[in-house]
Motif scaffolding. Structure first.
Motif, PDB file in Angstrom:
ATOM      1  N   PRO A 251      34.801  36.858  42.214  1.00 51.36           N
ATOM      2  CA  PRO A 251      34.570  36.810  40.587  1.00 51.36           C
ATOM      3  C   PRO A 251      35.965  36.275  40.015  1.00 51.36           C
ATOM      4  CG  PRO A 251      34.680  38.951  41.287  1.00 51.36           C
ATOM      5  CD  PRO A 251      34.384  37.986  42.394  1.00 51.36           C
TER       6      PRO A 251
ATOM      7  N   PRO B  49      39.112  33.062  34.365  1.00 49.77           N
ATOM      8  CA  PRO B  49      38.561  34.296  34.013  1.00 49.77           C
ATOM      9  C   PRO B  49      38.936  34.756  32.526  1.00 49.77           C
ATOM     10  CG  PRO B  49      39.452  34.260  36.328  1.00 49.77           C
ATOM     11  CD  PRO B  49      39.826  33.006  35.490  1.00 49.77           C
TER      12      PRO B  49
ATOM     13  N   LEU C  68      29.833  36.289  35.034  1.00 47.95           N
ATOM     14  CA  LEU C  68      30.801  36.257  36.128  1.00 47.95           C
ATOM     15  C   LEU C  68      30.212  36.018  37.325  1.00 47.95           C
ATOM     16  CD1 LEU C  68      32.924  39.298  35.349  1.00 47.95           C
ATOM     17  CD2 LEU C  68      33.664  36.845  34.718  1.00 47.95           C
TER      18      LEU C  68
END
Length: 1282
Positions: A1103, A1130, A1049
């Motif tokens: 992130p 993500p 990340l």
């Protein structure tokens, strides 16, 4: 669209969730408890209860007969009315007890008297025992005969004798026999035994004995403590097949044409043998109208012919039981004739008898004798009447009935119309019949008086009578016959007169009436009715039962019914006296009757219209004086099944797709089944059909799919139907029955019968023709007509042998062609036209080929079609040259180079020449051009295009028609050192007489050479001087294999490869990236890298956000084409594909994976080194035998049959192939974008920007597979040094 208001029977009566014990009754169309249905008479007589549906049918069937007996029973009526006023608790329930006094108080209407009298006649059969095995086994019952041998029992003397007698009863009956009306003591005869639990006699002759000793009349008696049943009187006879008596037969002498009878007289047998005639050589005697066998077995000749003595005649008798055939000594015929020769040709002579000298005679009867006779036949048997007549010629026989017609449904003619058989004779068949025998000489007839008698047959056969104590009943024994039969009653095998008196029994002729029966009244009664032609014997027992109520159906049944339907709850029961049945709901309340409920006399509860509130538990209670029994039925109400979107009528073209909808609403607790019917038959779902829950789809509709389609939506309880009709529009059927009429020199009328249009109207008819001279078997369109006509006048050409056919056309398509018509040939004439498309062109520099399109059959107009070809040089006024040709081409030789000619082609046949043709200009052959373009100038427009300019050549040097100017160019080298390039020659064409053009799709940063030529129809001329030019540096192509990986990340790894086409000296890379989250976009960041950098790591600041990367390469000219990628999503938003990519990225960063890849690379490197060492040791290898073609003389690698592989850097690239001239051929297309005409430059910008944009991508394609990858290219060394 049509809807069928159909509901299943289950929806009316409900579904019983009970064992399948009653399935046999249901299969026969009866209710599971049909034996409990009650006769109408139970309303009027409290002592009568008929629980059998079969009895209802029987009672209605004899209604008329019962009414006829009303007067005989009028005395009984008054006593019965008095009994109706008396309440008997042991038989009637409270409901019935309440009704009887009311009926007594009110005077009954007239129809009541008739109904009451009918009830008196139905006293027999008051109680019927249910078929339940448990009840059958528990109740006592007098004996009943169930199986017995036939009355006339003929047995085979070679087998043991078997006389059958089976009976049932409870307790099981015992058996004994009488023989000739005397007791037959079985125990005294060792040969006779009786089967165990049966009365069947077995007489065994294995140890000897004569079967004839046991002939006689036998009768079986079955007895238990409640009575005795009797079998028929069985007459036992032993089959006999006596031998034929020995006799010597003299030859039978007969005059030709005379009648003859050969008598058989077979020995008497039992049963009578079957007679047939054969010769002594066992060949059957051919029978016909003249020679035939009579019913008595004799062989009759209506008239004897000479050919009859070619064989002998033997009568044969076949005996049934012994399966033996006995043959009588044969008869031999001697025929006296006036014509001794047996000429077979005379057999087919129209007057055979006159030809043979046989005198003609009127008919006379051979059987029966005389003009009248009589015959008696029993009712139900077959009547056989026979008439055999003699005469010359052979007479014909016809049958008639006096005063009426022969019964067509029962009468049939046999033995060449000599016999009339009427099957199943009845009294209506009596009367006078006569046969008429006739030939051309006259006729004669014989009258047969037929009398029909009858052995006794049943009108009312006595039936077993089961009563409760104190009830009444009757036995009826009614039979008919001719003469009228007498009736004798017996009880337990003894005459009724000698039986003990019974005060409860009254005999009235053919009826026995029982009143207030008791247990002691049980017995078996026999009725024997007889006349001179036979007898009938019937057993009927009277049984008195005393049984408490019991339920017959399974307990706690579940019945599911459909809302708003009518249903009936059955509660089968049994008891004697007959119990009273009452119904209750949910264990409380009063007896259910009235309103929405109706209780039948047999106890069934009908609910006229089911509602939701009718759901619940229903209890039926049966009561008599001996006790009570009850059972429960649970009723569930379900929603009906309905089709709310029904299929609609559709019209579809053949080959299209059709969908029929059928959407259904049903009770969710029931299983729904949707099926389809086509034309009311189950639809087979083939591979062209797809059945879904709510539709039926038919793909590629064909004519056979037309019809009605019914959607059947069904559950266990009900069903709903909806129907639609599918009409398929198909191609029409072929026309038929073509006919040619009105035949003329140049026309004919064609008529046809249209075929079926298959639901789509015919719009056109296409008439085609075929001729058999020029193109036999090939059909051509002649004319077209509207679909409303079926006849047309066709215009015809001379000298054509026509054959026509017709094709029908509708909106769907064309039919198959009709069958061809007959042929029609027209007369000839001179041609009215000349061939077309005349041309003159040279195939060599010193000739001219003249061609034309040959004329077809409809323009030839006559035989031997030929062509007169003429030519001369244009504008010279010289004489015409001419030649006659039968083909379609002619070559003129020794012509100057490319000069014009006048050409004429004229048609001619045997009837004359065609019209004078017009002249056509043609040219002789061309030669190669003699001059090349001069003053060739090259101007570089941009990195991928140049412009050309030149001076035109003189016309006389072209030596033909100027087709184009053509530029040949090739890439000599690249400005990047050590970069191998393909020197394959390419060309750019400039059609017409032009002075300039553009050559595009060149490689940037390269050295080129160019030459120009003139092109005519023969080929290229000499080449101009060679021009050299250099293309400037361009922008590179996009970086290859741009990869974005996200190992975690915090970071994102970027990797790429060098561009496939640098197009100059690389100066670096430019990376632009931006963060985004949905519609939010961050600030763009720009990174510049050196030309040898191919990796970069981005540190994530957010992130959650994703990143979009754009990468391009740079040269000194500028940035090239860019490539764009995005970072993976993500983990919480990742799609399956992204997750898979991340997993792959994770694997690629693992240490074990990197180690494995390094080991594989090391092994590959070792293998390459070993191969290189082996190849270096060999130096040169002979390969000439492995090359497909010999090397050209300019091939620099050819050295005495060897090829040098040591210069690895100058090898052609993999994926290219070497041409014969040593140049490298690219596998991709090498087409050039060419500027056409003087205005061609208008297609491009002045700076050539369009060409540059176009050639970036094409350059990539050009070099794909022609240059090695950047990892091994020498250019990479330049990148690393930069």
């Amino acid at each position: 669209m049509r809807r069928l208001a159909a509901r299943g029977a289950a929806g009316d009566a409900g579904e019983v969730a009970a064992p399948a014990a009653d399935s046999s009754d249901s299969a026969q169309g009866r209710s599971p408890s049909s034996w409990r249905l009650i006769d109408l008479c139970a309303v009027w007589d409290a002592g009568v209860y008929l629980p059998s549906a079969a009895w209802n049918g029987a009672s209605s069937g004899v209604a008329r007969r019962r009414l006829n007996e009303a007067e005989r029973l009028s005395s009984v009526r008054e006593a019965q009315l008095k009994r109706l006023k008396v309440t008997r608790p042991r038989v009637l329930g409270s409901r019935e007890r309440g009704r009887v006094p009311r009926m007594a108080r009110q005077p009954p209407p007239p129809w009541v008297h008739a109904a009451f009298l009918l009830c008196l006649l139905s006293l027999g059969g008051a109680i019927e025992i249910p078929m339940d095995p448990s009840i059958q086994n528990e109740l006592t019952q007098p004996p009943t005969i169930t199986k017995q041998s036939v009355k006339d029992h003929i047995v085979d003397p070679r087998d043991n004798i078997l006389i059958e007698c089976e009976a049932k009863g409870n307790p099981a009956p015992s058996f004994h026999w009488t023989r000739n009306s005397r007791f037959f003591n079985i125990a005294k005869d060792p040969r006779v035994s009786m089967r165990r639990r049966s009365g069947t006699l077995v007489i065994d002759f294995r140890s000897g004995g004569r079967p004839e000793e046991y002939e006689g009349e036998y009768q079986c008696f079955a007895r238990n403590k409640f009575g005795t049943a009797l079998s028929n009187r069985i007459r036992l006879q032993v089959s006999k097949s006596p031998l034929w008596p020995k006799e010597n037969l003299d030859p039978v002498v007969v005059q030709e044409g005379a009648p003859l009878t050969l008598q058989c007289n077979p020995p008497p047998g039992l049963p009578s043998p079957v007679i047939f005639w054969m010769s002594s050589s066992m060949e059957p005697i051919t029978q016909d109208k003249r020679v035939s066998q009579g019913h008595n077995g004799d062989l009759y000749f209506s008239n004897v012919m000479l050919q009859d003595m070619q064989t002998d005649y033997s009568c044969n008798a076949r005996f049934h039981f012994t399966h033996t055939i006995q043959q009588k000594n044969p008869f031999t015929l001697k025929v006296l004739t006036n014509h001794p020769y047996n000429d077979s040709s005379l057999r087919n002579h129209p007057d055979m008898y006159s030809a043979r000298g046989v005198a003609e005679r009127t008919p006379s009867f051979m059987y029966p004798q005389g003009t009248a006779s009589s015959q008696m036949v029993l009712r139900g048997m077959d009547l056989l009447l026979e008439c055999i007549a003699s005469g010359v010629p052979t007479p014909d026989i016809a049958w008639y009935k006096k005063g009426g017609d022969l019964p067509s449904d029962k009468a049939k003619f046999e033995n060449f119309n000599k016999a009339l058989r009427i099957t199943n004779v009845s009294e209506e068949d009596s009367g006078e019949y006569f046969c008429l025998a006739s030939n051309k000489m006259g006729s004669i007839r014989h009258t047969i008086s037929v009398r029909v008698k009858a052995a006794p047959y049943w009108l009312d056969e006595p039936k077993n009578l089961i009563l409760a104590p104190g009830e009444d009943g009757r036995l009826v024994c009614r039979a008919n016959g001719n003469p009228k039969p007498t009736v004798q009653w017996m009880v337990n095998g003894e005459p009724l007169q000698s039986a003990p008196p019974n005060p409860n029994r009254e005999v009235a002729g053919d009826t026995i009436i029982f009143r207030d029966t008791q247990i002691s009244s049980r017995a078996v009664y026999q009725c024997n009715t007889s006349n001179e032609h036979g007898y009938l014997l019937a057993n009927a027992f009277v049984s008195v039962l005393d049984v408490p109520p019991r339920m017959l159906s399974p307990r706690n049944q579940l019945i599911r019914v459909i809302l708003y339907n009518r249903t009936r709850l059955d509660c089968p029961f049994f008891g004697s006296p007959i119990p009273t049945l009452r119904w209750f709901k949910n264990g409380q309340g009063s007896n259910l009757d009235g309103g929405n409920y109706h209780v039948y006399e047999n106890g069934s509860l009908e609910i006229k219209m089911i509602r939701k509130e009718d759901q619940g538990i229903y209890t039926c209670v049966a009561t008599n004086i001996l006790g009570k029994a009850e059972n429960q039925v649970r009723l569930e109400v379900k929603d009906p099944t309905r089709i709310y979107r029904m299929p609609e009528d559709q019209v579809a073209k053949r080959g299209t797709t059709v969908q029929l909808e059928c959407r259904v609403k049903h009770d969710p607790s029931l299983k729904l089944t949707v099926s389809w019917l086509k034309d009311d038959e189950p639809l087979y779902i083939g591979n062209r059909m797809k059945k879904e829950d709510d539709s039926l789809t038919i793909f590629g509709v064909a004519e056979r799919d037309q019809g009605s389609y019914t959607c059947v939506a069904s559950t266990e309880l009900d069903q709903d139907l909806a129907k639609a009709y599918l009409t398929v529009l198909g191609r029409p059927d072929r026309p038929r029955d073509l006919e040619l009429t009105d035949l003329a020199e140049r026309s004919v009328r064609l008529t046809w019968i249209p075929g079926d249009d298959n639901n789509s109207p015919i719009t056109d008819y296409v008439v085609q023709f075929e001729e058999d001279q020029f193109q036999p078997g090939v059909w051509h369109d002649h004319s077209k007509y509207p679909g409303s006509v079926n006849s047309a006048v066709l215009r015809l050409s001379p000298y054509v042998n026509y054959q026509f056919r017709v094709i029908a056309v509708n909106e769907v398509g064309s039919s198959h062609p009709s069958l061809p018509s007959e042929r029609y040939r027209t007369s000839g004439a001179p041609p009215e036209s000349n061939p077309g498309d005349v041309k003159g062109e040279g195939t060599r520099k010193n000739n001219m080929e003249i061609t034309w399109t040959p004329m077809n059959a409809t323009s030839a107009f006559g035989p031997n079609l030929r062509y007169i070809v003429k030519w001369r040089r244009r504008e010279t006024r010289e004489a015409w040259n001419n030649v006659t040709v039968w083909g379609s081409r002619y070559v003129v030789g020794q012509t100057p180079v490319y000069v014009p000619y006048e050409i004429r082609v004229q048609a001619e046949n045997d009837f004359g020449k065609g019209p004078e043709p017009e002249s056509v200009i043609g040219y002789s052959g061309e030669d190669y051009p003699r001059a090349a373009p001069t003053e060739v100038k090259v101007r570089v427009m941009n990195s991928t295009a140049i412009s050309l300019q030149w001076n035109r050549v003189y016309p006389d040097t072209v030596q033909g028609q100027l087709r184009e100017y053509r530029a040949y160019y090739w890439r000599e080298s690249s400005l990047l050192k050590n970069l191998w390039v393909s020197q394959k020659r390419q060309q750019a064409s400039f059609p017409g007489d032009r002075l300039r053009g553009v050559v595009s799709r060149l490689f940037p940063y390269s050295n080129y050479k160019l030459e120009m030529v003139v092109v005519n129809g023969r080929g290229d001329g000499p080449r101009s001087e060679t021009k050299e030019f250099t293309t400037p540096e361009g922008v590179p192509s996009a970086p290859r294999r741009f990869r974005v990986r996200q190992p975690n990340l915090e970071t994102i790894n970027l990797e790429w490869d060098h561009p496939e086409h640098p197009n100059g000296i690389m100066t670096g890379y430019t990376l632009k990236y931006v963060a985004f989250n949905g519609t939010k976009v961050g600030k763009q960041i720009v990174e510049n890298f050196s030309p040898n950098q191919t990796k970069f790591t981005v540190q994530r600041t957010d992130p959650v956000s994703r990143y979009r990367f754009t990468l391009s390469a740079r040269t000194q000219v500028g940035s090239g084409e860019a490539v764009t990628e995005e970072s993976p999503a993500p983990p919480n938003e990742a799609t399956p594909t992204a997750a898979y990519t991340n997993n792959q990225a994770d694997i690629a960063t693992q240490g074990w994976f990197i180690g494995l890849m390094c080991a594989i690379a090391l092994l590959v490197l070792i293998l390459l080194i070993v191969c290189f060492i082996k190849r270096s040791r060999g130096g040169k290898y002979p390969v000439r035998e492995k090359k497909d073609v010999p090397l050209g003389p300019e091939d620099p690698k050819e050295e005495d049959g060897s090829f040098d592989y040591s210069d690895e850097d100058n090898k052609p690239l993999q994926g290219s192939q070497t041409s014969l001239d040593g140049t490298i051929k690219q596998q991709e297309s090498d087409d050039s974008l060419v500027d056409y005409g003087e205005g061609g430059e208008g297609q491009f910008n002045e700076d050539g920007s369009f060409i540059g944009q176009y050639t970036v991508k094409k350059d990539k394609e050009e070099t794909e597979g022609n240059e090695s990858s950047e990892a091994t290219s020498p250019v990479n060394a330049i990148y690393s040094l930069a």
